[in-house]
Write a protein that holds these residues in place. Structure first.
Motif, mmCIF file in Angstrom:
data_model
loop_
_atom_site.group_PDB
_atom_site.id
_atom_site.type_symbol
_atom_site.label_atom_id
_atom_site.label_comp_id
_atom_site.label_asym_id
_atom_site.label_seq_id
_atom_site.Cartn_x
_atom_site.Cartn_y
_atom_site.Cartn_z
ATOM 1 N N ASN A 76 -18.368 63.032 -2.889
ATOM 2 C CA ASN A 76 -17.616 64.280 -2.853
ATOM 3 C C ASN A 76 -16.306 64.081 -2.090
ATOM 4 O O ASN A 76 -16.203 63.234 -1.202
ATOM 5 C CB ASN A 76 -18.440 65.376 -2.171
ATOM 6 N N GLY A 77 -15.315 64.898 -2.433
ATOM 7 C CA GLY A 77 -14.023 64.827 -1.762
ATOM 8 C C GLY A 77 -13.258 66.113 -2.003
ATOM 9 O O GLY A 77 -13.804 67.097 -2.505
ATOM 10 N N ALA A 78 -11.988 66.110 -1.641
ATOM 11 C CA ALA A 78 -11.137 67.291 -1.782
ATOM 12 C C ALA A 78 -9.920 66.968 -2.629
ATOM 13 O O ALA A 78 -9.551 65.803 -2.807
ATOM 14 C CB ALA A 78 -10.704 67.806 -0.414
ATOM 15 N N LEU A 79 -9.270 68.000 -3.118
ATOM 16 C CA LEU A 79 -8.102 67.823 -3.985
ATOM 17 C C LEU A 79 -6.865 67.368 -3.226
ATOM 18 O O LEU A 79 -5.824 67.149 -3.841
ATOM 19 C CB LEU A 79 -7.809 69.129 -4.729
ATOM 20 N N VAL A 80 -6.966 67.207 -1.919
ATOM 21 C CA VAL A 80 -5.830 66.691 -1.160
ATOM 22 C C VAL A 80 -5.809 65.164 -1.135
ATOM 23 O O VAL A 80 -4.865 64.564 -0.623
ATOM 24 C CB VAL A 80 -5.828 67.219 0.294
ATOM 25 N N PRO A 140 -14.453 66.766 -6.744
ATOM 26 C CA PRO A 140 -13.566 67.543 -5.857
ATOM 27 C C PRO A 140 -14.212 68.848 -5.410
ATOM 28 O O PRO A 140 -13.785 69.935 -5.787
ATOM 29 C CB PRO A 140 -12.338 67.781 -6.733
ATOM 30 N N THR A 141 -15.237 68.738 -4.575
ATOM 31 C CA THR A 141 -16.032 69.913 -4.200
ATOM 32 C C THR A 141 -15.777 70.402 -2.782
ATOM 33 O O THR A 141 -16.238 71.483 -2.424
ATOM 34 C CB THR A 141 -17.531 69.579 -4.333
ATOM 35 N N LEU A 142 -15.057 69.631 -1.964
ATOM 36 C CA LEU A 142 -14.893 70.005 -0.567
ATOM 37 C C LEU A 142 -13.749 71.007 -0.399
ATOM 38 O O LEU A 142 -12.696 70.880 -1.015
ATOM 39 C CB LEU A 142 -14.617 68.768 0.286
ATOM 40 N N ASN A 143 -13.972 71.998 0.445
ATOM 41 C CA ASN A 143 -12.988 73.055 0.672
ATOM 42 C C ASN A 143 -11.875 72.581 1.609
ATOM 43 O O ASN A 143 -12.101 71.774 2.513
ATOM 44 C CB ASN A 143 -13.666 74.283 1.283
ATOM 45 N N VAL A 144 -10.683 73.139 1.384
ATOM 46 C CA VAL A 144 -9.513 72.823 2.192
ATOM 47 C C VAL A 144 -8.972 74.114 2.800
ATOM 48 O O VAL A 144 -8.788 75.107 2.094
ATOM 49 C CB VAL A 144 -8.412 72.158 1.337
ATOM 50 N N SER A 145 -8.718 74.098 4.101
ATOM 51 C CA SER A 145 -8.193 75.296 4.771
ATOM 52 C C SER A 145 -6.695 75.408 4.560
ATOM 53 O O SER A 145 -6.042 74.491 4.059
ATOM 54 C CB SER A 145 -8.509 75.235 6.269
ATOM 55 N N ALA A 146 -6.137 76.523 4.999
ATOM 56 C CA ALA A 146 -4.700 76.760 4.835
ATOM 57 C C ALA A 146 -3.858 75.766 5.637
ATOM 58 O O ALA A 146 -2.700 75.527 5.299
ATOM 59 C CB ALA A 146 -4.361 78.195 5.261
ATOM 60 N N ASP A 147 -4.435 75.187 6.685
ATOM 61 C CA ASP A 147 -3.688 74.201 7.470
ATOM 62 C C ASP A 147 -4.020 72.771 7.058
ATOM 63 O O ASP A 147 -3.660 71.812 7.744
ATOM 64 C CB ASP A 147 -3.914 74.395 8.965
ATOM 65 N N GLY A 148 -4.718 72.626 5.915
ATOM 66 C CA GLY A 148 -4.958 71.308 5.351
ATOM 67 C C GLY A 148 -6.217 70.618 5.807
ATOM 68 O O GLY A 148 -6.498 69.486 5.380
ATOM 69 N N ALA A 149 -7.024 71.250 6.666
ATOM 70 C CA ALA A 149 -8.258 70.634 7.143
ATOM 71 C C ALA A 149 -9.331 70.687 6.054
ATOM 72 O O ALA A 149 -9.522 71.717 5.402
ATOM 73 C CB ALA A 149 -8.754 71.340 8.391
ATOM 74 N N VAL A 150 -10.020 69.570 5.857
ATOM 75 C CA VAL A 150 -11.075 69.479 4.852
ATOM 76 C C VAL A 150 -12.423 69.674 5.527
ATOM 77 O O VAL A 150 -12.715 69.047 6.557
ATOM 78 C CB VAL A 150 -11.040 68.122 4.127
ATOM 79 N N GLU A 151 -13.259 70.534 4.935
ATOM 80 C CA GLU A 151 -14.596 70.805 5.468
ATOM 81 C C GLU A 151 -15.600 69.831 4.840
ATOM 82 O O GLU A 151 -15.864 69.899 3.642
ATOM 83 C CB GLU A 151 -14.999 72.252 5.171
ATOM 84 N N VAL A 152 -16.137 68.940 5.644
ATOM 85 C CA VAL A 152 -17.111 67.960 5.175
ATOM 86 C C VAL A 152 -18.490 68.375 5.672
ATOM 87 O O VAL A 152 -18.750 68.392 6.877
ATOM 88 C CB VAL A 152 -16.772 66.543 5.681
ATOM 89 N N PHE A 156 7.539 75.045 6.309
ATOM 90 C CA PHE A 156 7.124 73.711 6.717
ATOM 91 C C PHE A 156 5.605 73.606 6.579
ATOM 92 O O PHE A 156 4.863 74.316 7.263
ATOM 93 C CB PHE A 156 7.552 73.418 8.154
ATOM 94 N N VAL A 157 5.157 72.722 5.709
ATOM 95 C CA VAL A 157 3.734 72.582 5.428
ATOM 96 C C VAL A 157 3.056 71.814 6.563
ATOM 97 O O VAL A 157 3.504 70.728 6.944
ATOM 98 C CB VAL A 157 3.510 71.847 4.092
ATOM 99 N N PRO A 203 -1.049 69.284 -6.379
ATOM 100 C CA PRO A 203 -2.454 69.662 -6.147
ATOM 101 C C PRO A 203 -2.783 69.807 -4.668
ATOM 102 O O PRO A 203 -3.648 70.596 -4.291
ATOM 103 C CB PRO A 203 -3.240 68.506 -6.782
ATOM 104 N N VAL A 204 -2.098 69.036 -3.823
ATOM 105 C CA VAL A 204 -2.338 69.109 -2.384
ATOM 106 C C VAL A 204 -1.985 70.496 -1.856
ATOM 107 O O VAL A 204 -2.770 71.143 -1.162
ATOM 108 C CB VAL A 204 -1.528 68.029 -1.642
ATOM 109 N N LEU A 205 -0.787 70.970 -2.195
ATOM 110 C CA LEU A 205 -0.366 72.277 -1.708
ATOM 111 C C LEU A 205 -1.150 73.413 -2.356
ATOM 112 O O LEU A 205 -1.451 74.421 -1.712
ATOM 113 C CB LEU A 205 1.140 72.464 -1.923
ATOM 114 N N LEU A 206 -1.493 73.256 -3.629
ATOM 115 C CA LEU A 206 -2.321 74.271 -4.285
ATOM 116 C C LEU A 206 -3.683 74.356 -3.623
ATOM 117 O O LEU A 206 -4.227 75.456 -3.433
ATOM 118 C CB LEU A 206 -2.481 73.939 -5.772
ATOM 119 N N ALA A 207 -4.261 73.215 -3.258
ATOM 120 C CA ALA A 207 -5.564 73.209 -2.596
ATOM 121 C C ALA A 207 -5.500 73.895 -1.238
ATOM 122 O O ALA A 207 -6.500 74.449 -0.758
ATOM 123 C CB ALA A 207 -6.062 71.773 -2.436
ATOM 124 N N MET A 208 -4.320 73.862 -0.615
ATOM 125 C CA MET A 208 -4.141 74.512 0.682
ATOM 126 C C MET A 208 -3.864 76.003 0.550
ATOM 127 O O MET A 208 -3.728 76.704 1.563
ATOM 128 C CB MET A 208 -2.996 73.836 1.442
#
Length: 347
Positions: free
Chosen positions: A84-88, A99-111, A249-250, A299-304
């Motif tokens: 499993n991983g994230a779209l970032v 691509p099942t892992l959630n990504v927060s608005a600040d880019g942190a991936v929840e594992v 600024f991302v 995809p990185v920014l969309l995931a965020m």
């Protein structure tokens, strides 16, 4: 026209140390697998480089498997594993994962389950750093290696991916780093090189350059080189924020690589900005990718959680050890001037 290179996350200039090591290796023509003196001389170069990379990365030399780069390393480490991983994640990793892992608005991936997951140490587009959980299956350390203190021995992952050309080495060489006792079935069958994990005659010249670059990068890091770069990145963002107040600024509030700034002005397309900056003498990258003539929002920014307009308007500026304050100030002035032209046309 004077060219200013501000795309160090894409690739880096070849370090003098790497160049010297590669030139010296060109005169060693033996096959590292041969047992005669010529072969042993070549093998010695490979093993010296393995030790240099291992020391720089905080690993054991026996667990460095040389590859053609992080893309091959991702295939070697991830093929058939159903992780499993994230779209970032970088495309080289994303193509192998769920691509099942959630990504927060600040880019942190929840594992939630590290053993069945892969997670990048640093994002190439935003520079955002991740906290790597203990027992993680694989981490892509391509961007963090050489820019921040990082030791494989304490990163928590079973495997890591690295690439030479991100830290001043040559293109076409990298490594998979393994924790002791971890098995890595070979994807390339043949003569059993690299302890049976990756067959094929070793890229002697590239490996020599990789080792020398890793050693030099460690020295630069210890000398505070990247602290200076971070100060320049902060100057850049301050100038941009003051001249174009609507700039987004991302990852501004997150922990980031010291050299990376990803920013957007919604509606001002990233590919337009990249072309305008290129014509003005600055090499930067788009936060969105062009594929087969079609523009796709990042995809990185969309995931965020960014909308498509913002994700399609982001660019990345990544600095390096030879970047000067004059470089970032000239870029900020040039970018702001082009923004005023964009704004006037949009009015």
């Amino acid at each position: 026209m004077t060219r200013t290179y501000l795309d160090w996350n894409a690739t880096t200039p070849l370090r003098p140390e790497a160049r010297a090591a590669m030139i010296a290796a060109m005169d060693v023509f033996g096959n590292p697998s041969s047992v005669h003196a010529e072969g042993r001389a070549a093998k010695a170069i490979v093993e010296r480089a393995r030790a240099q990379v291992a020391e720089a990365f905080g690993a054991l030399g026996a667990d460095i498997v040389f590859t053609s780069g992080s893309t091959e390393g991702a295939a070697l480490a991830l093929a058939g594993r159903n992780l499993n991983g994230a779209l970032v994640e970088h495309d080289a990793v994303a193509s192998w994962i769920n691509p099942t892992l959630n990504v927060s608005a600040d880019g942190a991936v929840e594992v939630t389950d590290p053993v069945s997951s892969t997670l990048q140490a640093a994002n190439s587009e935003t520079g955002i750093l991740q906290e790597l959980p203990e027992g993680l299956a694989v981490t892509d350390a391509t961007q963090i290696f050489g820019k921040l203190p990082f030791a494989f021995s304490w990163c928590g992952a079973e495997m890591a991916l690295v690439s030479a050309h991100k830290l001043g080495g040559p293109k076409g060489v990298g490594a998979v780093v393994l924790r002791q006792g971890v098995d890595l079935p070979s994807q390339i069958k043949g003569g059993g090189q690299e302890m049976g994990r990756r067959s094929g005659t070793e890229n002697l010249i590239g490996i020599a350059g990789f080792g020398a670059a890793a050693e030099a990068a460690t020295r630069d890091l210890a000398d505070g080189m990247w602290d200076r770069v971070e100060k320049l990145r902060n100057i850049l963002e301050k100038e941009l924020a003051e001249s174009v107040k609507c700039t987004i600024f991302v990852g501004k509030g997150a922990k980031r690589l010291p050299n990376t700034s990803c920013f957007a002005v919604p509606g001002w397309k990233s590919e337009t900005q990249v072309m305008q900056m290129d014509l003005a003498g600055f090499a930067v990258s788009a936060g969105s990718a062009c594929s087969s003539g079609k523009v796709k929002a990042s995809p990185v920014l969309l995931a965020m959680g960014y909308d498509k307009e913002t994700a399609g308007s982001a660019i990345r500026v990544s600095l390096g050890p030879t970047t000067s304050e004059d470089d970032v100030l000239r870029f900020a002035d040039t970018w702001a001037a082009h923004y005023q032209k964009f704004r006037a046309r949009a009015a």
